[in-house]
Motif scaffolding. Structure first.
Motif, PDB file in Angstrom:
ATOM      1  N   ALA A 197       0.736  -1.114   0.128  1.00  0.00           N
ATOM      2  CA  ALA A 197      -0.158   0.015   0.029  1.00  0.00           C
ATOM      3  C   ALA A 197       0.854   1.209   0.130  1.00  0.00           C
ATOM      4  CB  ALA A 197      -0.777  -0.143   1.303  1.00  0.00           C
ATOM      5  N   ASP A 198       1.965   1.040   0.806  1.00  0.00           N
ATOM      6  CA  ASP A 198       2.861   2.430   0.961  1.00  0.00           C
ATOM      7  C   ASP A 198       3.361   2.637  -0.536  1.00  0.00           C
ATOM      8  OD1 ASP A 198       2.428   2.486   3.604  1.00  0.00           O
ATOM      9  OD2 ASP A 198       4.082   1.310   4.060  1.00  0.00           O
ATOM     10  N   LEU A 199       3.642   1.483  -1.052  1.00  0.00           N
ATOM     11  CA  LEU A 199       4.474   1.699  -2.313  1.00  0.00           C
ATOM     12  C   LEU A 199       3.430   2.143  -3.608  1.00  0.00           C
ATOM     13  CD1 LEU A 199       6.696   1.288  -4.682  1.00  0.00           C
ATOM     14  CD2 LEU A 199       5.967  -1.217  -4.896  1.00  0.00           C
ATOM     15  N   ALA A 200       2.245   1.573  -3.548  1.00  0.00           N
ATOM     16  CA  ALA A 200       1.259   2.380  -4.472  1.00  0.00           C
ATOM     17  C   ALA A 200       1.030   3.477  -4.529  1.00  0.00           C
ATOM     18  CB  ALA A 200       0.033   1.359  -4.281  1.00  0.00           C
ATOM     19  N   LEU A 201       0.998   4.033  -3.227  1.00  0.00           N
ATOM     20  CA  LEU A 201       0.415   5.441  -2.944  1.00  0.00           C
ATOM     21  C   LEU A 201       1.753   6.305  -3.200  1.00  0.00           C
ATOM     22  CD1 LEU A 201      -1.519   7.221  -1.925  1.00  0.00           C
ATOM     23  CD2 LEU A 201      -0.650   7.256   0.324  1.00  0.00           C
ATOM     24  N   ALA A 202       3.013   5.762  -3.123  1.00  0.00           N
ATOM     25  CA  ALA A 202       4.279   6.579  -3.458  1.00  0.00           C
ATOM     26  C   ALA A 202       4.396   6.613  -4.927  1.00  0.00           C
ATOM     27  CB  ALA A 202       5.619   5.930  -2.927  1.00  0.00           C
ATOM     28  N   GLN A 203       4.030   5.423  -5.885  1.00  0.00           N
ATOM     29  CA  GLN A 203       4.026   5.312  -7.132  1.00  0.00           C
ATOM     30  C   GLN A 203       3.001   6.528  -7.886  1.00  0.00           C
ATOM     31  OE1 GLN A 203       4.120   0.903  -7.632  1.00  0.00           O
ATOM     32  NE2 GLN A 203       5.134   1.634  -9.363  1.00  0.00           N
ATOM     33  N   ALA A 204       1.792   6.442  -7.182  1.00  0.00           N
ATOM     34  CA  ALA A 204       0.867   7.403  -7.851  1.00  0.00           C
ATOM     35  C   ALA A 204       1.404   8.851  -7.699  1.00  0.00           C
ATOM     36  CB  ALA A 204      -0.444   7.103  -7.122  1.00  0.00           C
ATOM     37  N   TYR A 205       1.880   8.966  -6.278  1.00  0.00           N
ATOM     38  CA  TYR A 205       2.174  10.508  -6.005  1.00  0.00           C
ATOM     39  C   TYR A 205       3.390  10.955  -6.565  1.00  0.00           C
ATOM     40  CZ  TYR A 205       2.835  14.675  -3.589  1.00  0.00           C
ATOM     41  OH  TYR A 205       2.998  16.167  -3.201  1.00  0.00           O
ATOM     42  N   CYS A 206       4.413  10.154  -6.961  1.00  0.00           N
ATOM     43  CA  CYS A 206       5.528  10.492  -7.334  1.00  0.00           C
ATOM     44  C   CYS A 206       5.557  10.729  -8.954  1.00  0.00           C
ATOM     45  CB  CYS A 206       6.795   9.570  -7.116  1.00  0.00           C
ATOM     46  SG  CYS A 206       7.185   9.591  -5.528  1.00  0.00           S
ATOM     47  N   TRP A 257      -3.845   3.545 -12.046  1.00  0.00           N
ATOM     48  CA  TRP A 257      -3.582   1.918 -11.683  1.00  0.00           C
ATOM     49  C   TRP A 257      -3.248   1.887 -10.061  1.00  0.00           C
ATOM     50  CZ3 TRP A 257      -0.158  -1.663 -10.146  1.00  0.00           C
ATOM     51  CH2 TRP A 257      -0.694  -2.988 -10.256  1.00  0.00           C
ATOM     52  N   HIS A 258      -2.169   2.588  -9.834  1.00  0.00           N
ATOM     53  CA  HIS A 258      -1.662   2.619  -8.375  1.00  0.00           C
ATOM     54  C   HIS A 258      -2.609   3.048  -7.487  1.00  0.00           C
ATOM     55  CE1 HIS A 258       2.248   1.178 -10.376  1.00  0.00           C
ATOM     56  NE2 HIS A 258       2.257   2.610 -10.762  1.00  0.00           N
ATOM     57  N   ARG A 259      -3.306   4.018  -7.806  1.00  0.00           N
ATOM     58  CA  ARG A 259      -4.342   4.487  -6.777  1.00  0.00           C
ATOM     59  C   ARG A 259      -5.324   3.236  -6.635  1.00  0.00           C
ATOM     60  NH1 ARG A 259      -3.857   9.305  -9.837  1.00  0.00           N
ATOM     61  NH2 ARG A 259      -2.636  10.892  -8.593  1.00  0.00           N
ATOM     62  N   GLU A 260      -5.966   2.707  -7.678  1.00  0.00           N
ATOM     63  CA  GLU A 260      -6.817   1.620  -7.559  1.00  0.00           C
ATOM     64  C   GLU A 260      -5.979   0.633  -6.761  1.00  0.00           C
ATOM     65  OE1 GLU A 260     -10.122  -0.560  -7.769  1.00  0.00           O
ATOM     66  OE2 GLU A 260      -9.726   1.670  -8.432  1.00  0.00           O
ATOM     67  N   ARG A 261      -4.713   0.310  -6.801  1.00  0.00           N
ATOM     68  CA  ARG A 261      -4.386  -0.844  -6.148  1.00  0.00           C
ATOM     69  C   ARG A 261      -4.201  -0.380  -4.632  1.00  0.00           C
ATOM     70  NH1 ARG A 261       2.026  -3.037  -6.668  1.00  0.00           N
ATOM     71  NH2 ARG A 261       1.573  -5.262  -5.989  1.00  0.00           N
ATOM     72  N   TYR A 262      -3.968   0.964  -4.223  1.00  0.00           N
ATOM     73  CA  TYR A 262      -3.854   1.461  -3.126  1.00  0.00           C
ATOM     74  C   TYR A 262      -5.050   1.193  -2.186  1.00  0.00           C
ATOM     75  CZ  TYR A 262      -3.711   4.663   0.965  1.00  0.00           C
ATOM     76  OH  TYR A 262      -3.848   5.005   2.221  1.00  0.00           O
ATOM     77  N   LEU A 263      -6.238   1.573  -2.964  1.00  0.00           N
ATOM     78  CA  LEU A 263      -7.447   1.288  -2.204  1.00  0.00           C
ATOM     79  C   LEU A 263      -7.812  -0.175  -2.024  1.00  0.00           C
ATOM     80  CD1 LEU A 263      -9.506   3.855  -4.663  1.00  0.00           C
ATOM     81  CD2 LEU A 263      -8.962   4.274  -2.139  1.00  0.00           C
ATOM     82  N   GLN A 264      -7.720  -0.857  -2.892  1.00  0.00           N
ATOM     83  CA  GLN A 264      -7.541  -2.675  -2.703  1.00  0.00           C
ATOM     84  C   GLN A 264      -6.690  -3.033  -1.518  1.00  0.00           C
ATOM     85  OE1 GLN A 264      -6.523  -4.167  -6.587  1.00  0.00           O
ATOM     86  NE2 GLN A 264      -8.307  -3.608  -7.744  1.00  0.00           N
ATOM     87  N   GLN A 265      -5.580  -2.453  -1.530  1.00  0.00           N
ATOM     88  CA  GLN A 265      -4.769  -2.822  -0.274  1.00  0.00           C
ATOM     89  C   GLN A 265      -5.360  -2.391   0.895  1.00  0.00           C
ATOM     90  OE1 GLN A 265      -1.582  -4.568  -0.188  1.00  0.00           O
ATOM     91  NE2 GLN A 265      -2.205  -5.248  -2.294  1.00  0.00           N
ATOM     92  N   ILE A 266      -6.008  -1.421   1.110  1.00  0.00           N
ATOM     93  CA  ILE A 266      -6.326  -0.898   2.276  1.00  0.00           C
ATOM     94  C   ILE A 266      -7.849  -1.300   2.600  1.00  0.00           C
ATOM     95  CG2 ILE A 266      -4.964   1.124   2.296  1.00  0.00           C
ATOM     96  CD1 ILE A 266      -7.327   3.116   1.756  1.00  0.00           C
ATOM     97  N   GLY A 267      -8.485  -1.868   1.700  1.00  0.00           N
ATOM     98  CA  GLY A 267      -9.761  -2.678   1.767  1.00  0.00           C
ATOM     99  C   GLY A 267     -10.769  -1.218   1.599  1.00  0.00           C
ATOM    100  N   ALA A 268     -10.619  -0.409   0.713  1.00  0.00           N
ATOM    101  CA  ALA A 268     -11.517   0.586   0.866  1.00  0.00           C
ATOM    102  C   ALA A 268     -12.661   0.147  -0.409  1.00  0.00           C
ATOM    103  CB  ALA A 268     -10.904   1.866   0.194  1.00  0.00           C
TER     104      ALA A 268
END
Length: 370
Positions: free
Chosen positions: A305-314, A359-370
């Motif tokens: 989740a940390d990586l997915a958010l970092a990839q989207a933001y960076c 794609w990374h934002r969607e992955r982040y949401l999946q990782q945190i169970g949103a």
């Protein structure tokens, strides 16, 4: 989480930054990006001598045995200098892939050669316009006695015209698997791709009944490639953060020294606001990238989740800062002769290289169970 920087890490950053200043100035970047392979053998051997090619390779195989934090430091400085080389494909992707595969024989045969600068290798996983592992793998491998044959097409392969060895994700009767293919093997056809970022060489590789050898076990191909891409993405976000930081510094320096109406343009409120926004985005990208590296180093449960958010933001931050840098420079920033556009091109390419920001934002949401 606090960041504890060691003396060794400070020395590593200083050493790499000094090398990049000498070996990857704008003139060298432009010269190499105009070539077919984007490769300077002298720089490659210097990277090997400094231990940077073996940074992620274990000491057992001639490397330094470092981790994601150290790799992030190196990639930050390489990104700031827009280094043109097969470093990401050979020194990052391949070691991470072989570590995930757990094939002791393959590691012993390949990793010492990479660390010594004797072998350039890459990974071919993408298909059908997607820069991630495809949901359905069209490339296939069939057993021919004790050997294997691979048939199919891979897109967006890093340094395809330069690599001597390619690790290919292919479907088999026993499930997806990874295969090693020699570049000079029969049935290999490599086509360079025209992309917006000329500093990064991407190719399409066609395999037609090409001899290959199995790496790891059948059925683990997607797992192996997924783990390798995640570990390598930690380095990529660091490169994006380094590029954003340098683009921001370019804009600020220009705003201080470019005078209009008898005063520096940086004194105008509109330019001040642009520079402030760039600083916020660049510094936040650096923080996000370093947080992701620390998370992977600690094997934190939240690391994906940390990586997915970092990839989207960076991805977004680098594009924003690079584009705003051009705006600050005004008319000269749009010209081919100015380096500002090189950072925007790299930013656009990096933002798609291992998946889009959405794609990374969607992955982040999946990782945190949103």
């Amino acid at each position: 989480m606090g960041f504890a920087v060691t003396d060794e890490q400070r020395a590593l950053r200083s050493t790499v930054a000094e090398m990049m200043a000498k070996r990857s100035p704008e003139a060298a970047v432009r010269e190499l990006m105009a070539t077919d392979t984007g490769f300077d053998p002298a720089v490659w051997q210097e990277l090997a001598a400094m231990g940077l090619l073996g940074l992620l390779i274990s000491e057992e195989h001639g490397g330094a045995g470092a981790g994601p934090v150290e790799a992030g430091i190196v990639m930050e400085e390489m990104g700031a200098a827009l280094l043109v080389s097969p470093y990401l494909s050979t020194a990052v992707l391949v070691p991470n892939l072989l570590a995930a595969a757990g094939d002791a024989q393959e590691c012993a045969a390949v990793l010492p050669r990479i660390a010594a600068g004797e072998l350039i290798a890459n990974v071919a996983f993408a298909e059908d316009g997607s820069t991630r592992v495809p949901a359905t793998i069209a490339t296939s491998a069939t057993a021919a006695g004790d050997a294997w044959r691979v048939t199919g097409c891979k897109d967006f392969v890093l340094d395809g015209r330069l690599a001597e060895l390619t690790y290919v994700l292919a479907a088999t009767d026993g499930g997806p698997a990874v295969f090693a293919v020699e570049a000079n093997a029969p049935g290999v056809e490599i086509t360079p791709l025209t992309t917006v970022d000329q500093t990064r060489k991407l190719c399409r590789i066609q395999f037609a009944d090409t001899p290959a050898r199995l790496v790891g076990n059948q059925g683990r191909g997607v797992e192996i490639c997924g783990a390798a891409l995640d570990s390598s993405a930690v380095a990529l976000v660091s490169e994006q953060a380094g590029g954003a930081r340098r683009a921001m510094e370019m804009a600020v320096e220009y705003a201080k020294t470019r005078f209009q109406f008898g005063r520096a343009i940086g004194s105008f409120q509109a330019v001040k606001h642009m520079c402030a926004d760039m600083l916020l985005e660049a510094e936040s990208a650096v923080s996000a990238a370093r947080f992701a590296a620390e998370s992977f180093a600690r094997q934190a449960p939240s690391r994906i989740a940390d990586l997915a958010l970092a990839q989207a933001y960076c991805s977004d931050a680098f594009v924003f800062v690079a584009a705003t840098n051009i705006q600050v420079h005004g008319g000269i920033g749009f010209t081919w002769e100015h380096p500002a556009h090189l950072y925007l091109r790299r930013a656009r390419g990096d933002a798609q290289l291992l998946g889009s920001a959405s794609w990374h934002r969607e992955r982040y949401l999946q990782q945190i169970g949103a």
